[in-house]
Design an enzyme around this catalytic site. Structure first.
Site, mmCIF file in Angstrom:
data_model
loop_
_atom_site.group_PDB
_atom_site.id
_atom_site.type_symbol
_atom_site.label_atom_id
_atom_site.label_comp_id
_atom_site.label_asym_id
_atom_site.label_seq_id
_atom_site.Cartn_x
_atom_site.Cartn_y
_atom_site.Cartn_z
ATOM 1 N N LYS A 42 0.823 -1.210 0.000
ATOM 2 C CA LYS A 42 0.000 0.000 0.000
ATOM 3 C C LYS A 42 0.861 1.267 0.000
ATOM 4 C CE LYS A 42 -3.999 -2.238 0.652
ATOM 5 N NZ LYS A 42 -3.599 -3.648 0.710
HETATM 6 C C1 LIG Z 1 -4.216 -4.776 0.277
HETATM 7 C C2 LIG Z 1 -3.417 -6.016 0.218
HETATM 8 C C3 LIG Z 1 -3.686 -7.018 -0.731
HETATM 9 C C4 LIG Z 1 -4.837 -6.904 -1.698
HETATM 10 O O1 LIG Z 1 -4.624 -5.920 -2.667
HETATM 11 P P1 LIG Z 1 -5.864 -5.319 -3.498
HETATM 12 O O2 LIG Z 1 -5.291 -4.227 -4.314
HETATM 13 O O3 LIG Z 1 -6.846 -4.834 -2.478
HETATM 14 O O4 LIG Z 1 -6.415 -6.436 -4.312
HETATM 15 C C5 LIG Z 1 -2.863 -8.123 -0.758
HETATM 16 N N1 LIG Z 1 -1.838 -8.267 0.119
HETATM 17 C C6 LIG Z 1 -1.552 -7.333 1.048
HETATM 18 C C7 LIG Z 1 -0.430 -7.561 1.993
HETATM 19 C C8 LIG Z 1 -2.326 -6.171 1.127
HETATM 20 O O5 LIG Z 1 -2.035 -5.249 2.055
#
Ligand SMILES: *Cc1c(COP(=O)(O)O)cnc(C)c1O
Length: 524
Positions: free
Chosen positions: A143
């Protein structure tokens, strides 16, 4: 990272010398061509700056670019360029109402030594595939890739648009978005940030990261409910005109840092283009060779960014969408039916414990050839009947997508095996992707070079990882970090060290129906 992987693709390449110039600002000279529209079709076109400020469209749809731009460069001309140098023209192609200087300010502010790796996203090669390590930012999950730049994009957009109101960022989080958004927005002038996370729905470490957040404009609340409840709560607040008026009178505009904000999605396109360039640069593939991409998926933002990269011109063969026990997406891709009428599971990959994947709406819109009515119909069926079935046309459009799932046992086994066999440590989310990819290869014998999006540091889910390695995990997640470090020697990200000693600054627990009141209180 410890060794074990035979090749660290981009470490062995010459570093950029300082003073290297950014690529010519050509894509910035054209004037505004790129407008943004709502997926539900009922809105006027707006500029990217306006779309970033608003977050969600008034007709409840998500903003999408009217057209996905082509790559603004040739791959061969980008060899040996840095992450920032590659990011700038890509963002320029999507956000062409921003000037070159404005975007350079955003990129330079975001991708700094806040990342613990010079490459920003190092690529690690293992026996079967490449891992694109997206977790070297402040909060140790992918993120950070988008949320370290979003505050710059948003504050720049506010300046451009002469927005006088204070922007209040609302975030529903399954664990990782919350902390990354808090880090990004803490003490950013003109903003207030409020995060809602599912009580008991995040890992101990994720929770501690959030509740210890500093910054005078930060607010964090646990809610009685799961992630979907939190996300729906936030979406409802956006759609509540009466409430919007109420806060607007206080001089506040509500916006979102969730991946429904287009300012989150577009920066994620960069690392798919970047990784393709790095594979070409290191001779792992030739320019124009196809690759597969595997993404551990929750809200469908990350994998949608890969789809955008393909539309721009990166030759991606298959998008392999990996789910945990909450396998709505895997079932959807296999049947064409989206069905949320099912049990919700809490798993060892909590950031993917999601039934309603918001960004899928964007893909449906593109595949329905921008028919907002059709998308609106699916979304109301989802709301009224817990699901919908897509048209034949969209099913055809989904041919490049493969859905698969892996349960907690398989995930745990995969982490242990990969570590024991190749001395490479992955987290539970990445392991979901790795399992699904292994199944895919078994079934299809597809030998296309493949990149797995590695979305978090293993330490962020240290208890599950300790179990997977067959070691004592200690009495809580914090001890597990130490145990895993002892066993593997892998570098512990700065933000996760001594986390248990940090002072808790946020301890609110609220019900879903208290969200609005809470926002009013926080924005006094
Ligand atoms: C948010 C997240 C995901 C999922 O990603 P999306 O873009 O919501 O599909 C997968 N792994 C981790 C560690 C995340 O923080």
């Amino acid at each position: 990272m410890t060794g074990g992987c035979r090749l660290v693709v981009n470490r062995e390449l010459p570093k950029l010398k300082s003073g290297v110039r950014f690529p010519s600002p050509a894509p910035f000279k054209k004037g505004i061509k790129m407008y943004y529209k709502s997926t539900r079709g009922n809105e006027k076109k707006i500029s990217s700056a306006q779309a970033i400020i608003r977050g969600l469209a008034d007709d409840k749809g998500l903003y999408v670019p009217e057209e996905i731009p082509s790559l603004p460069f040739e791959i061969k001309d980008m060899i040996n360029k840095s992450y920032k140098e590659i990011a700038l023209p890509i963002l320029g192609a999507f956000f062409d109402d921003f000037t070159y200087e404005e975007l350079k300010h955003c990129v330079d502010g975001a991708y700094t030594d806040k990342f613990d790796d010079d490459e920003i996203v190092p690529i690690k090669k293992t026996e079967k595939c490449y891992f694109l390590e997206l977790f070297h930012g402040r909060t140790a999950a992918f993120k950070d890739m988008a949320l370290s730049i979003l505050p710059y994009l948003l504050t720049t957009a506010i300046k451009k648009e002469n927005e006088k109101k204070k922007v209040c960022i609302l975030v529903a989080t399954s664990g990782d978005t919350g902390k990354a958004a808090l880090e990004g927005f803490a003490d950013v002038p003109g903003t207030e940030i409020i995060v809602f996370y599912p009580n008991k729905g995040v890992s101990k470490i994720q929770e501690q990261q959030m509740v210890t957040q500093e910054g005078d404009n930060t607010h964090v609340f646990a809610i009685n409910g799961n992630f979907d409840d939190a996300q729906n709560g936030v979406k409802e607040i956006f759609n509540d005109e009466e409430f919007s008026r109420q806060v607007e009178e206080k001089g506040i505009r509500i916006s979102s840092a969730n991946s429904i904000n287009i300012g989150r999605l577009i920066p994620q396109v960069v690392y798919y283009v970047y990784s393709y360039i790095k594979l070409v640069e290191s001779g792992e593939i030739k320019d124009k060779d196809s690759i597969n991409v595997v993404v551990p998926t929750g809200n469908f933002g990350n994998i949608l960014a890969a789809y955008y990269a393909k539309q721009m011109g990166i030759p991606i063969n298959k998008f392999i969408c990996a789910s945990n026990e909450n396998k709505v997406l895997a079932d959807f891709l296999n049947t064409g039916k989206y069905d949320i009428d099912r049990d919700f599971h809490l798993t060892s990959s909590p950031s993917m414990d999601i039934l309603i994947s918001s960004n899928l709406e964007r893909l449906l819109y593109h595949l329905a050839e921008q028919d907002g009515n059709e998308v609106r119909r699916y979304m109301s069926q989802l709301y009224d009947d817990s699901g919908y079935e897509i048209s034949e046309k969209i099913k055809l459009g989904l041919n490049d997508f493969v859905g698969g799932c892996a349960d907690m046992n398989k995930v745990s086994e995969a982490i242990g095996n990969l570590y024991n066999e190749e001395n490479y440590l992955i987290d539970t989310h990445t392991a979901v992707a790795y399992c699904v990819y292994s199944d895919y290869v078994k079934k299809t014998s597809d030998s296309t070079p493949t990149i797995i999006a590695s979305t978090a540091s293993a330490y962020k889910f240290a208890e599950s990882v300790a179990d997977a390695l067959g070691i004592d995990k200690g009495k809580d997640g914090f001890e597990s970090v130490l145990k895993v470090k002892e066993k593997t020697g892998v570098f512990v990200p700065e933000g996760l060290r001594n986390l248990d000693k940090k002072r808790v600054r946020h301890d609110g627990l609220i019900d879903i129906d208290e969200m609005k009141q809470t926002i009013l209180k926080c924005t006094k």
